[in-house]
Design a protein around this motif. Sequence first.
Motif, PDB file in Angstrom:
ATOM      1  N   SER A 184      45.567  44.749  54.083  1.00 21.85           N
ATOM      2  CA  SER A 184      46.379  45.960  53.952  1.00 21.85           C
ATOM      3  C   SER A 184      45.843  47.129  54.765  1.00 21.85           C
ATOM      4  N   GLN A 185      46.735  48.074  55.009  1.00 22.71           N
ATOM      5  CA  GLN A 185      46.322  49.325  55.649  1.00 22.71           C
ATOM      6  C   GLN A 185      46.175  50.449  54.624  1.00 22.71           C
ATOM      7  N   ARG A 186      47.003  50.357  53.553  1.00 29.47           N
ATOM      8  CA  ARG A 186      46.842  51.321  52.468  1.00 29.47           C
ATOM      9  C   ARG A 186      46.678  50.554  51.173  1.00 29.47           C
ATOM     10  N   THR A 187      45.953  51.133  50.249  1.00 27.33           N
ATOM     11  CA  THR A 187      45.742  50.487  48.961  1.00 27.33           C
ATOM     12  C   THR A 187      46.027  51.483  47.845  1.00 27.33           C
ATOM     13  N   ALA A 188      46.726  50.981  46.816  1.00 25.73           N
ATOM     14  CA  ALA A 188      47.028  51.807  45.644  1.00 25.73           C
ATOM     15  C   ALA A 188      46.316  51.197  44.447  1.00 25.73           C
ATOM     16  N   TYR A 189      45.599  52.032  43.704  1.00 25.26           N
ATOM     17  CA  TYR A 189      44.906  51.541  42.510  1.00 25.26           C
ATOM     18  C   TYR A 189      45.630  52.013  41.250  1.00 25.26           C
ATOM     19  N   PHE A 190      46.061  51.048  40.435  1.00 21.28           N
ATOM     20  CA  PHE A 190      46.775  51.342  39.186  1.00 21.28           C
ATOM     21  C   PHE A 190      45.858  51.128  37.999  1.00 21.28           C
ATOM     22  N   HIS A 191      46.071  51.963  36.970  1.00 19.63           N
ATOM     23  CA  HIS A 191      45.255  51.833  35.754  1.00 19.63           C
ATOM     24  C   HIS A 191      46.110  52.265  34.569  1.00 19.63           C
ATOM     25  N   LEU A 192      46.313  51.361  33.612  1.00 18.88           N
ATOM     26  CA  LEU A 192      47.106  51.641  32.406  1.00 18.88           C
ATOM     27  C   LEU A 192      48.415  52.382  32.699  1.00 18.88           C
ATOM     28  N   GLY A 193      49.128  51.913  33.710  1.00 20.80           N
ATOM     29  CA  GLY A 193      50.437  52.483  34.001  1.00 20.80           C
ATOM     30  C   GLY A 193      50.432  53.702  34.910  1.00 20.80           C
ATOM     31  N   ASP A 194      49.240  54.193  35.238  1.00 24.15           N
ATOM     32  CA  ASP A 194      49.174  55.344  36.145  1.00 24.15           C
ATOM     33  C   ASP A 194      48.754  54.905  37.540  1.00 24.15           C
ATOM     34  N   LEU A 195      49.292  55.585  38.547  1.00 29.27           N
ATOM     35  CA  LEU A 195      48.783  55.391  39.902  1.00 29.27           C
ATOM     36  C   LEU A 195      47.594  56.356  40.036  1.00 29.27           C
ATOM     37  N   ILE A 196      46.400  55.792  40.053  1.00 31.62           N
ATOM     38  CA  ILE A 196      45.185  56.605  40.009  1.00 31.62           C
ATOM     39  C   ILE A 196      44.804  57.104  41.395  1.00 31.62           C
ATOM     40  N   GLU A 197      44.874  56.192  42.363  1.00 33.36           N
ATOM     41  CA  GLU A 197      44.422  56.576  43.698  1.00 33.36           C
ATOM     42  C   GLU A 197      45.203  55.806  44.746  1.00 33.36           C
ATOM     43  N   ILE A 198      45.539  56.500  45.827  1.00 35.00           N
ATOM     44  CA  ILE A 198      46.195  55.852  46.969  1.00 35.00           C
ATOM     45  C   ILE A 198      45.544  56.395  48.219  1.00 35.00           C
ATOM     46  N   GLY A 199      45.240  55.507  49.149  1.00 37.91           N
ATOM     47  CA  GLY A 199      44.614  56.000  50.368  1.00 37.91           C
ATOM     48  C   GLY A 199      44.464  54.888  51.380  1.00 37.91           C
ATOM     49  N   PRO A 200      43.908  55.213  52.546  1.00 35.26           N
ATOM     50  CA  PRO A 200      43.637  54.185  53.546  1.00 35.26           C
ATOM     51  C   PRO A 200      42.717  53.125  52.941  1.00 35.26           C
ATOM     52  N   THR A 201      43.026  51.859  53.187  1.00 31.91           N
ATOM     53  CA  THR A 201      42.266  50.770  52.567  1.00 31.91           C
ATOM     54  C   THR A 201      40.763  50.897  52.822  1.00 31.91           C
ATOM     55  N   ASP A 202      40.390  51.236  54.052  1.00 28.12           N
ATOM     56  CA  ASP A 202      38.962  51.333  54.386  1.00 28.12           C
ATOM     57  C   ASP A 202      38.262  52.331  53.467  1.00 28.12           C
ATOM     58  N   GLN A 203      38.943  53.440  53.248  1.00 31.65           N
ATOM     59  CA  GLN A 203      38.336  54.475  52.414  1.00 31.65           C
ATOM     60  C   GLN A 203      38.258  54.029  50.954  1.00 31.65           C
ATOM     61  N   ILE A 204      39.317  53.408  50.457  1.00 28.67           N
ATOM     62  CA  ILE A 204      39.322  52.978  49.048  1.00 28.67           C
ATOM     63  C   ILE A 204      38.144  52.041  48.764  1.00 28.67           C
ATOM     64  N   PHE A 205      37.864  51.141  49.695  1.00 27.11           N
ATOM     65  CA  PHE A 205      36.830  50.142  49.401  1.00 27.11           C
ATOM     66  C   PHE A 205      35.422  50.596  49.787  1.00 27.11           C
ATOM     67  N   LEU A 206      35.319  51.575  50.679  1.00 29.45           N
ATOM     68  CA  LEU A 206      33.982  52.060  51.049  1.00 29.45           C
ATOM     69  C   LEU A 206      33.606  53.303  50.261  1.00 29.45           C
ATOM     70  N   ASN A 207      34.578  54.132  49.995  1.00 28.92           N
ATOM     71  CA  ASN A 207      34.267  55.445  49.445  1.00 28.92           C
ATOM     72  C   ASN A 207      35.449  56.000  48.650  1.00 28.92           C
ATOM     73  N   PRO A 208      35.742  55.362  47.513  1.00 25.30           N
ATOM     74  CA  PRO A 208      36.903  55.834  46.735  1.00 25.30           C
ATOM     75  C   PRO A 208      36.636  57.218  46.147  1.00 25.30           C
ATOM     76  N   LEU A 209      37.697  57.901  45.767  1.00 26.28           N
ATOM     77  CA  LEU A 209      37.543  59.276  45.285  1.00 26.28           C
ATOM     78  C   LEU A 209      37.566  59.374  43.762  1.00 26.28           C
ATOM     79  N   HIS A 210      38.154  58.373  43.106  1.00 25.64           N
ATOM     80  CA  HIS A 210      38.293  58.433  41.649  1.00 25.64           C
ATOM     81  C   HIS A 210      37.289  57.501  40.976  1.00 25.64           C
ATOM     82  N   GLN A 211      36.705  57.986  39.893  1.00 25.90           N
ATOM     83  CA  GLN A 211      35.718  57.187  39.166  1.00 25.90           C
ATOM     84  C   GLN A 211      36.297  55.855  38.697  1.00 25.90           C
ATOM     85  N   LEU A 212      37.572  55.859  38.268  1.00 21.31           N
ATOM     86  CA  LEU A 212      38.169  54.619  37.764  1.00 21.31           C
ATOM     87  C   LEU A 212      38.292  53.579  38.883  1.00 21.31           C
ATOM     88  N   THR A 213      38.634  54.033  40.086  1.00 20.90           N
ATOM     89  CA  THR A 213      38.726  53.117  41.228  1.00 20.90           C
ATOM     90  C   THR A 213      37.357  52.519  41.503  1.00 20.90           C
TER      91      THR A 213
END
Lengths: 225, 304
Positions: free
Chosen positions: B266-295
């Motif tokens: 993927s180029q973008r990744t969305a992280y869902f948690h208990l029905g909420d969209l917690i974080e969305i961003g460039p895939t590289d960033q999500i997996f190297l340096n996410p912004l949300h503690q839940l992610t």
Amino acid sequence: MEAHIVKSYDDEINQLNTQISAMGASCEWQLAKALKALENMDVRLAEEVIKEDVNLNALYKELEENAVMLLAKRTPLAADLRYILAAMRTGSELERIGDYAANIARRVTELGGCELTLEAPIALIQEIGVLARRMITDVVDAFLKQNVESALEIWHRDDVIDRKFARLMTDLRASMNEDTSVVDCGTLLIFMGRCLERIGDHITNIAEGIYYIETGETYIGTLET
Amino acid sequence: MQMTAAEQTAEQAEADMKQEEATPEETVKKSGKRKLVAREERATVGEMAVENPRMSCRNVDVYYNFGEKKAINNISLDIGRNEVIAMIGPSGCGKSTFLRCLNRMNDTIEGCQVKGEISMDGKNIYDKDVDVVPLRAQVGMVFQKPNPFPKSIYENIAYGPKIHGLVQNRDETDELVENSLKRAGLWNEVKDRLDQPGTGLSGGQQQRLCIARTIAVNPEIILMDEPCSALDPIATAIIEDLIDELKQEYTIAIVTHSMQQASRVSQRTAYFHLGDLIEIGPTDQIFLNPLHQLTEDYITGRFG
């Protein structure tokens, strides 16, 4: 940081920390003894330092193997990935620091006869050495505690080493111009000073690694960017 | 109307305050300390909008059991053109529910209600005048378990185009079948046995047959709901390679439990948690340096 769901993952990460800690202790010991050997012109102690470097290299190899195994087994992501990459880098920096300490010890065995005329530069080398020793201890401590503020403070201490090294160069050049009979010894001392200066640079690399774990970014010497 | 000096000053101060509200990235840069968004915070972190989106979802809520259970909560997310967007998150987080909204697959579940707006190329797909049959051709879907029709390989592909009136005669159908199987990377393996049942293929081949079947009706978007979870690593690699190919022509939204897969395709990744969209961003960033503690907790395998 919370614990991993898989406990053995945390055990493996703790193992890396233990290895970094052991490497840090070995480095600090090497540098302390190399400086002591210089102080007392103790060739036997210098040889012990050179031997210890073999031990340090073995520790590094072990650390690297464990880190590679972690990458393969756990496919770490985010902070875990950054931590393992920084741990590998820290190991390699400590290994280089050990090489420089051993190089200083090697020069001690070649030195001899001119320590009296070059007393002042030798004292300055000892001064730089004390700073570098403390930086090694502190940066390894900052790594283990993931203390980024402390890491950045240590990073900036390298400026002091650089300034003192520049002074050492000026002083030694002056001494050698004055009395050409000290050129051989002076050159060895420049070499030792240079080793300490490089040690400082490797310590800043470790500090940058700690910053990288925390932020995912490269520290460029200032936070105002 | 002229503003007084005091009003102007107040407005300026407010503008300054707004500027000072630092994003998590800026906080990191300023302090040298990474500050993840706290676990309790459920507003989406990251840029959910893209320029010129293929699909655009705004404030989407989904309820099951006639409103009794809220499955997803106020989700806004754009899906860009020719991008692969991955949806990740623990079981029950709503990622599959969200995916199924995108071609109104949830319509088939009794008691399921979808609120908010989901539009494709500017047109709300939940409008009363939208016919779901062509919609589901435009927005195709590939499921976790390959589900070929109990018919020949040929018929599996030809059936959709025939009912959608995309082919007029045998020659056109032959061509479309060949073309679709080629694009799904299956042609060479099945060209000599097109009359044999699709169910006789291996799992990985069946999944590619389903992808070929989806492609055959000329979709714009392909939804994939854990397309590789029943496949071995080799079949998975072949599908992932296919996804790389397909994104040249299609937009792909993929739900996956494999973070490695999400990070690879993927180029973008969305992280869902208990029905909420917690974080969305460039895939590289999500997996190297996410912004949300839940992610961070989820992708590093930690207890939240």
